[in-house]
Design a protein around this motif. Sequence first.
Motif, PDB file in Angstrom:
ATOM      1  N   PRO A 290       0.825  -1.225   0.000  1.00 17.54           N
ATOM      2  CA  PRO A 290       0.000   0.000   0.000  1.00 17.54           C
ATOM      3  C   PRO A 290       0.851   1.263   0.000  1.00 17.54           C
ATOM      4  O   PRO A 290       1.843   1.361   0.716  1.00 17.54           O
ATOM      5  CB  PRO A 290      -0.815  -0.130   1.288  1.00 17.54           C
ATOM      6  N   ARG A 291       0.442   2.201  -0.817  1.00 16.10           N
ATOM      7  CA  ARG A 291       1.143   3.478  -0.904  1.00 16.10           C
ATOM      8  C   ARG A 291       0.839   4.322   0.327  1.00 16.10           C
ATOM      9  O   ARG A 291      -0.239   4.225   0.908  1.00 16.10           O
ATOM     10  CB  ARG A 291       0.709   4.211  -2.167  1.00 16.10           C
ATOM     11  N   SER A 292       1.783   5.137   0.745  1.00 16.73           N
ATOM     12  CA  SER A 292       1.652   6.047   1.890  1.00 16.73           C
ATOM     13  C   SER A 292       1.512   5.310   3.213  1.00 16.73           C
ATOM     14  O   SER A 292       1.080   5.891   4.201  1.00 16.73           O
ATOM     15  CB  SER A 292       0.452   6.992   1.717  1.00 16.73           C
ATOM     16  N   ALA A 293       1.878   4.030   3.260  1.00 16.80           N
ATOM     17  CA  ALA A 293       1.749   3.249   4.494  1.00 16.80           C
ATOM     18  C   ALA A 293       3.055   3.313   5.282  1.00 16.80           C
ATOM     19  O   ALA A 293       4.150   3.248   4.704  1.00 16.80           O
ATOM     20  CB  ALA A 293       1.402   1.802   4.170  1.00 16.80           C
ATOM     21  N   PRO A 294       2.969   3.424   6.620  1.00 17.95           N
ATOM     22  CA  PRO A 294       4.189   3.444   7.432  1.00 17.95           C
ATOM     23  C   PRO A 294       5.045   2.198   7.288  1.00 17.95           C
ATOM     24  O   PRO A 294       6.255   2.261   7.463  1.00 17.95           O
ATOM     25  CB  PRO A 294       3.644   3.588   8.860  1.00 17.95           C
ATOM     26  N   VAL A 295       4.421   1.047   6.970  1.00 19.60           N
ATOM     27  CA  VAL A 295       5.217  -0.170   6.834  1.00 19.60           C
ATOM     28  C   VAL A 295       6.183  -0.048   5.660  1.00 19.60           C
ATOM     29  O   VAL A 295       7.342  -0.505   5.748  1.00 19.60           O
ATOM     30  CB  VAL A 295       4.288  -1.401   6.675  1.00 19.60           C
ATOM     31  N   VAL A 296       5.760   0.589   4.575  1.00 16.65           N
ATOM     32  CA  VAL A 296       6.658   0.782   3.431  1.00 16.65           C
ATOM     33  C   VAL A 296       7.759   1.780   3.790  1.00 16.65           C
ATOM     34  O   VAL A 296       8.938   1.565   3.484  1.00 16.65           O
ATOM     35  CB  VAL A 296       5.863   1.257   2.204  1.00 16.65           C
ATOM     36  N   GLY A 297       7.364   2.875   4.444  1.00 16.90           N
ATOM     37  CA  GLY A 297       8.375   3.835   4.885  1.00 16.90           C
ATOM     38  C   GLY A 297       9.369   3.214   5.841  1.00 16.90           C
ATOM     39  O   GLY A 297      10.576   3.486   5.782  1.00 16.90           O
ATOM     40  N   GLY A 298       8.874   2.349   6.752  1.00 16.46           N
ATOM     41  CA  GLY A 298       9.777   1.688   7.677  1.00 16.46           C
ATOM     42  C   GLY A 298      10.743   0.749   6.993  1.00 16.46           C
ATOM     43  O   GLY A 298      11.929   0.673   7.358  1.00 16.46           O
ATOM     44  N   LEU A 299      10.271   0.028   5.985  1.00 16.09           N
ATOM     45  CA  LEU A 299      11.160  -0.880   5.249  1.00 16.09           C
ATOM     46  C   LEU A 299      12.227  -0.109   4.472  1.00 16.09           C
ATOM     47  O   LEU A 299      13.395  -0.526   4.413  1.00 16.09           O
ATOM     48  CB  LEU A 299      10.343  -1.758   4.297  1.00 16.09           C
ATOM     49  N   VAL A 300      11.831   1.007   3.880  1.00 12.85           N
ATOM     50  CA  VAL A 300      12.817   1.827   3.152  1.00 12.85           C
ATOM     51  C   VAL A 300      13.855   2.383   4.115  1.00 12.85           C
ATOM     52  O   VAL A 300      15.065   2.360   3.841  1.00 12.85           O
ATOM     53  CB  VAL A 300      12.101   2.965   2.398  1.00 12.85           C
ATOM     54  N   LEU A 301      13.406   2.877   5.259  1.00 14.71           N
ATOM     55  CA  LEU A 301      14.349   3.411   6.245  1.00 14.71           C
ATOM     56  C   LEU A 301      15.190   2.297   6.863  1.00 14.71           C
ATOM     57  O   LEU A 301      16.318   2.547   7.302  1.00 14.71           O
ATOM     58  CB  LEU A 301      13.586   4.167   7.335  1.00 14.71           C
ATOM     59  N   SER A 302      14.659   1.077   6.910  1.00 14.16           N
ATOM     60  CA  SER A 302      15.455  -0.050   7.403  1.00 14.16           C
ATOM     61  C   SER A 302      16.646  -0.317   6.487  1.00 14.16           C
ATOM     62  O   SER A 302      17.743  -0.648   6.962  1.00 14.16           O
ATOM     63  CB  SER A 302      14.584  -1.300   7.504  1.00 14.16           C
ATOM     64  N   LEU A 303      16.426  -0.205   5.172  1.00 15.19           N
ATOM     65  CA  LEU A 303      17.540  -0.382   4.238  1.00 15.19           C
ATOM     66  C   LEU A 303      18.629   0.659   4.474  1.00 15.19           C
ATOM     67  O   LEU A 303      19.824   0.364   4.333  1.00 15.19           O
ATOM     68  CB  LEU A 303      17.023  -0.284   2.798  1.00 15.19           C
ATOM     69  N   MET A 304      18.222   1.878   4.851  1.00 16.93           N
ATOM     70  CA  MET A 304      19.198   2.921   5.156  1.00 16.93           C
ATOM     71  C   MET A 304      19.931   2.646   6.459  1.00 16.93           C
ATOM     72  O   MET A 304      21.116   2.958   6.601  1.00 16.93           O
ATOM     73  CB  MET A 304      18.500   4.282   5.251  1.00 16.93           C
ATOM     74  N   THR A 305      19.213   2.078   7.426  1.00 15.38           N
ATOM     75  CA  THR A 305      19.783   1.891   8.758  1.00 15.38           C
ATOM     76  C   THR A 305      20.667   0.655   8.839  1.00 15.38           C
ATOM     77  O   THR A 305      21.566   0.584   9.681  1.00 15.38           O
ATOM     78  CB  THR A 305      18.645   1.787   9.788  1.00 15.38           C
ATOM     79  N   LEU A 306      20.419  -0.351   7.976  1.00 18.73           N
ATOM     80  CA  LEU A 306      21.165  -1.618   8.043  1.00 18.73           C
ATOM     81  C   LEU A 306      22.686  -1.435   8.016  1.00 18.73           C
ATOM     82  O   LEU A 306      23.392  -2.036   8.850  1.00 18.73           O
ATOM     83  CB  LEU A 306      20.726  -2.534   6.897  1.00 18.73           C
ATOM     84  N   PRO A 307      23.263  -0.658   7.093  1.00 19.82           N
ATOM     85  CA  PRO A 307      24.725  -0.509   7.108  1.00 19.82           C
ATOM     86  C   PRO A 307      25.260   0.060   8.420  1.00 19.82           C
ATOM     87  O   PRO A 307      26.310  -0.379   8.900  1.00 19.82           O
ATOM     88  CB  PRO A 307      24.991   0.449   5.928  1.00 19.82           C
ATOM     89  N   VAL A 308      24.536   1.015   8.995  1.00 20.51           N
ATOM     90  CA  VAL A 308      24.977   1.599  10.270  1.00 20.51           C
ATOM     91  C   VAL A 308      24.965   0.550  11.370  1.00 20.51           C
ATOM     92  O   VAL A 308      25.907   0.450  12.175  1.00 20.51           O
ATOM     93  CB  VAL A 308      24.081   2.792  10.645  1.00 20.51           C
ATOM     94  N   VAL A 309      23.900  -0.269  11.427  1.00 18.90           N
ATOM     95  CA  VAL A 309      23.806  -1.305  12.455  1.00 18.90           C
ATOM     96  C   VAL A 309      24.901  -2.344  12.272  1.00 18.90           C
ATOM     97  O   VAL A 309      25.537  -2.785  13.241  1.00 18.90           O
ATOM     98  CB  VAL A 309      22.413  -1.956  12.422  1.00 18.90           C
TER      99      VAL A 309
END
Length: 440
Positions: A290-309
Amino acid sequence: MTDSALPMTAAMANRAPRKLVLNEKRVRSRYAAERRFRAYGIAAIAFGLFFLAWLFVTLVVQGYGALQQSKMRLDVNLDAATLAPGGKVDDTTLRAADYTALLRTALRDTLGVGSDRAQRREAYALLSNGADNELRRIVMADPTLIGKTVPVWVSASADVDTLIKGQIARDLPENQRRLKDRQIAWVDKLVADNRLKKRFNGALFVNGASSDPEQAGMGVAIIGSMYMMLVVLLTALPVGVAAAVYLEEFAARNRWTDLIEVNINNLAAVPSIVFGLLGLAIFLNFFGMPRSAPVVGGLVLSLMTLPVVIIATRASIKAVPPSIREAALGVGASKMQVITHHVLPLALPGILTGTIIGMARALGETAPLLLIGMVAFVVAYPATPFDPATALPVQIYMWAGAPERSFVERTSAAILILLAFLIVMNAAAVLLRRRFERRW
């Protein structure tokens, strides 16, 4: 006495004091250079602190006004024939009633406005477009008020609020102001009668999106940001820790692991908008999420956060002394027991610190969320991470581009709220590190 011990000549005697003077000059020059370097460092820090303080002061001065909203007290006759025709009182009937007519009648009686249509239009413009919703919530919360005349506080319009806060110059010609002279006179009358006051703007923290500044709030954005951070925590932390443990403890040292390490380090520096494009292509277009859903935003931000973790976890695992591993292996522990019972607990402070710092960075990102459609105009709270929502950075972006003057102070207030979240998360990282850190 031998001839080798020759007496000091006059030239040598003159040369010695000169060397001493030169050495003293060089020492003084080094000390002066050190003092200049320290002064440059102090000046650079003072320069940065000055602009940081300027930023915070500007945000506080501009955003403080958003915490107050002009409210108007009207004596509203909650006519039973209008609210509950036929005596039927239920949620459907009360929700569909004409509350605007009741408010306008009370406002005309308060201001003494007659039947002139122009005057009525000018008077009605003093009320917020969302005042009827406020009255509706009051009546639905207590239906026993129907049939009575009760004093209620409802929001004034954004123009009235701007005037009360001194942001509209009264000495401007009437054609250059959004409020006419007669409207300003009515506002002054309401203020003199204690019917118009600035009160705490709780709607700023609970309301959703609105085209009217006085009704706009950050409630949906705050809930959406919380959902996204929850998704980031549940995905980036376990995946990042597992990847770091494998690379550090199990993976063989060869060209492939070297390539993976280089790519992980490079991913930490990739612009965030690239991750937004990746999320748009994979999560929305390929998987049809679904578009505009927090779950999609969270998954995209997870890809950004993974290298840092991953980087933070690997550094924490490396910091565990080898003697811990050797001692555990010496008493018969398996490789997995050494990692789960000894290495990971000791590396926990660094893991938590890296995770929280990565989440704090993700919380302030806007570009990837714009690409996956989290700029939607959402009024209702999202019940689950799969419902449409927005986020605090995107809400700030939308308010910053709004033409109404009243959105300026709301933009500054939203920035302060976002900064408060970031400060709390970074403080939590420091506290957790101190709480679990062990010194060797």
